[in-house]
Scaffold this active site. Structure first.
Site, PDB file in Angstrom:
ATOM      1  N   HIS A  33      16.152  29.314-100.342  1.00  0.00           N
ATOM      2  CA  HIS A  33      15.275  30.028 -99.387  1.00  0.00           C
ATOM      3  C   HIS A  33      14.726  31.258-100.036  1.00  0.00           C
ATOM      4  CE1 HIS A  33      13.435  31.422 -95.969  1.00  0.00           C
ATOM      5  NE2 HIS A  33      13.436  30.519 -95.201  1.00  0.00           N
TER       6      HIS A  33
ATOM      7  N   ARG B 219      11.692  20.206 -99.551  1.00  0.00           N
ATOM      8  CA  ARG B 219      11.502  20.226 -98.087  1.00  0.00           C
ATOM      9  C   ARG B 219      10.454  21.059 -97.551  1.00  0.00           C
ATOM     10  NH1 ARG B 219      13.437  22.890 -93.337  1.00  0.00           N
ATOM     11  NH2 ARG B 219      14.965  24.084 -94.784  1.00  0.00           N
TER      12      ARG B 219
ATOM     13  N   HIS C 297      19.819  27.180 -99.892  1.00  0.00           N
ATOM     14  CA  HIS C 297      19.532  26.894 -98.319  1.00  0.00           C
ATOM     15  C   HIS C 297      19.795  25.501 -97.844  1.00  0.00           C
ATOM     16  CE1 HIS C 297      17.620  27.778 -94.632  1.00  0.00           C
ATOM     17  NE2 HIS C 297      16.548  26.947 -94.885  1.00  0.00           N
TER      18      HIS C 297
ATOM     19  N   ARG D 266       8.022  26.601-100.197  1.00  0.00           N
ATOM     20  CA  ARG D 266       9.269  27.502-100.504  1.00  0.00           C
ATOM     21  C   ARG D 266       9.667  27.686-102.134  1.00  0.00           C
ATOM     22  NH1 ARG D 266      13.277  26.068 -95.485  1.00  0.00           N
ATOM     23  NH2 ARG D 266      12.039  27.290 -93.700  1.00  0.00           N
TER      24      ARG D 266
ATOM     25  N   GLU E  71       4.084  28.220 -90.891  1.00  0.00           N
ATOM     26  CA  GLU E  71       5.258  28.522 -91.846  1.00  0.00           C
ATOM     27  C   GLU E  71       4.604  28.053 -93.207  1.00  0.00           C
ATOM     28  OE1 GLU E  71       9.016  27.143 -90.838  1.00  0.00           O
ATOM     29  OE2 GLU E  71       9.385  28.221 -89.179  1.00  0.00           O
TER      30      GLU E  71
END
Length: 571
Positions: A248, A393, A358, A297, A128
């Site tokens: 997100h 994060r 998110h 992100r 990811e």
């Protein structure tokens, strides 16, 4: 009575239970803490706002990040986490996470969680955003959270741990010395307990999840109204880094008027090779970062927002048509079903996407044992700020953080209980004197708060947008406070009004912190301060609630957190 003297309007408790630990929340963090505490012989009670399996964990699609693959190391996982955290991670907290993480995942498997495996029986690992290796263990293709929730709920029920479902926790109870003495709560509907009651315990573990419902569009379930952070603030605890809300990048776009929980399109889809494109099919992330669509992100969300501004569009697209039907059906069945339910077929057309709220990287400030600044009060999971996430994060570190820090909390409580065995008792909570001083907001104010936050404190922020948001939130607060002060009136106590009051509390703190941080870092994007400023802002903003309901904010001297407990010399 809490350290601030502030508590929610609610009837007096009509029933009570005694325990050694009360865990508030039933996601991966809460149930892990409960299982470990109960296994050590402590009387453990789990309180959860809906059903045991209805928290945020079950919605997690991607998986659990851990250095369990061949050639991977905790040090590499640490490096990726520190880069994503944009200079604000607590390196020792991250080191704890990545070194204890593989063992925590193995214990989760022993508890009964089934991860996807390859033909040779090894755990399949995905990649990811922000990760330089495949290290994401997943289950059911894209249903990892649901599988983890299933395994933990079954283990809790098999052990016979007492649970109180459909219960909204109201306030922390403390004894005459200011030590935690349990919680007050309201049970909704029929059951063994009903109405307002209390669980008396010397240790309270907040694992209440996030506060995504403070924005109009979010991936969070409806129960994520910031209850744990608001309770901690009323109890006198410190919160930190609340300005760092991760949006997100790829959430299914349902229209500009869509509100509430929106379907998530997991980062794992990009990890398997999906492309971000505009309406003309141009891959706009190529050249913006070495990892393109797999950048952290915050970078991807900003890239999408910039392209939307350039094109005058309200969404972009995620193109994974090249996966083919078989891969979609086997690897991402949950996302495929969600898209088709909304009239989109990813097998034959690009998926319309836009960023949505998110994950809260900040929360109730803790040390590496999950201890907050209030004796006996612990926090883990999304409600906590352990220092692991910094300003942004890293993908799939959240489930791992819940596992690792929940275990550490349980171990700390067990150790303290053992040290105090001869004097073990359930502390007597102090009975509050006088009427509550915290006005309740009418339920309809929830939508006003969400609109204010989305417009003024969303992905793009500025001094003017934040100032306007702060002013509107202050008006909402002042109207309710004025009605209470002048006429003794407040909204009728109930779940909707308690939740709305909690949302306003966390919204005010988030905006105050975002106003104070005059830079762009991680998922905090200030249009009027476009650059990262390490000299002035590589530090944390810590906020407390004053007894008069004003906010007290200060900035730490360095990027390291001060201790949550005074040293022995200071005690």
């Amino acid at each position: 009575m809490s350290a601030t003297g502030i508590r929610l309007h609610a009837p007096a408790p009509g029933w009570s239970l005694d325990a050694d630990i009360v865990v508030v929340g039933s996601g991966v963090a809460g149930l892990t803490a409960a299982l470990r505490g109960a296994a050590a012989g402590l009387r453990t009670v789990v309180v959860t706002k809906a059903r045991l399996d209805a928290g945020s964990t079950r919605w997690a699609q991607g998986g659990v990040a851990a250095a369990i693959g061949e050639g991977d190391t905790p040090e590499e996982h640490l490096d990726d986490t520190l880069v994503a955290g944009a200079g604000l991670c607590d390196e020792e907290a991250v080191r704890t996470l990545v070194t204890e993480g593989p063992g925590a995942v193995r214990r989760l498997i022993e508890t009964g969680a089934h991860f996807d495996r390859d033909s040779e029986g090894a755990i399949e690992l995905a990649r990811e955003g922000g990760h330089h290796r495949r290290r994401i263990a997943h289950a059911g293709g894209d249903a990892t959270g649901a599988e983890i929730s299933r395994a933990l709920v079954e283990a809790v029920r098999a052990r016979g741990i007492p649970t109180i479902e459909n219960a909204l926790v109201l306030d922390l109870l403390t004894d005459a010395d200011g030590h935690t003495a349990g919680v007050s709560l309201h049970v909704m509907g029929e059951g063994q307990h009903d109405g307002v009651g209390a669980v008396h315990a010397p240790a309270v573990v907040l694992a209440t999840g996030g506060m995504g419902q403070v924005f109009s569009a979010t991936t969070n379930p409806s129960v994520s109204t910031g209850d744990g952070v608001a309770l901690a603030l009323r109890a006198g605890a410190e919160v930190s880094d609340l300005e760092f809300v991760q949006f997100h990048p790829t959430v299914l776009f349902l229209g500009t008027d869509a509100e509430g929980q929106q379907p998530l399109v997991s980062e794992a889809v990009r990890g398997e090779g999906a492309h971000l494109v505009d309406a003309d099919g141009v891959r706009f992330m190529v050249g913006q970062h070495e990892l393109a669509e797999l950048a952290p992100r915050d970078i991807v969300a900003k890239g999408i927002m910039r392209r939307m501004q350039e094109k005058g569009a309200d969404h972009m697209f995620l193109d994974a048509r090249h996966f083919g039907a078989e891969m979609w059906e086997n690897r991402f069945p949950t996302i495929l079903a969600a898209c088709r339910a909304h009239g989109i077929d990813p097998v034959t057309e690009p998926i319309p996407i836009a960023p949505a709220a998110h994950y809260a990287s900040g929360g109730v400030r803790t040390d590496r044992h999950g201890r907050t600044t209030v004796p006996g009060l612990y926090a883990c999971g999304e409600v906590a700020c352990t220092g692991v996430h910094g300003a942004n994060r890293l993908a799939s570190n959240s489930l791992l953080e819940g596992l690792v820090y929940a275990e550490r909390i349980a171990d700390d409580i067990v150790a303290q209980h053992a040290e105090n065995t001869l004097h073990a008792r359930v502390p007597a909570p102090v009975t509050p004197s006088g009427p509550p001083t915290h006005p309740l907001l009418p339920a309809e104010a929830r939508f006003a708060i969400q609109r204010v936050m989305t417009e003024g404190a969303g992905v793009l922020r500025s001094a003017s947008s934040l100032s306007e948001a702060a002013a509107q939130l202050a008006r909402i607060h002042a109207e309710a406070a004025g009605a209470l002060a002048e006429h003794g009136k407040t909204a009728e106590p109930g779940v909707d009004t308690w939740e709305t009051t909690n949302l306003l509390c966390v919204a005010r703190v988030l905006v105050a912190a975002a106003q104070r941080r005059e830079e762009t870092r991680g998922c905090h994007w200030r249009e009027d301060h476009a650059d990262r400023d390490d000299a002035a802002w590589r530090r944390h903003i810590v906020v407390r609630l004053n007894p008069d309901r004003t906010l007290a904010a200060h900035t730490t001297e360095t990027h390291d957190f001060p201790p949550t407990r005074p040293s022995p010399q200071e005690q």
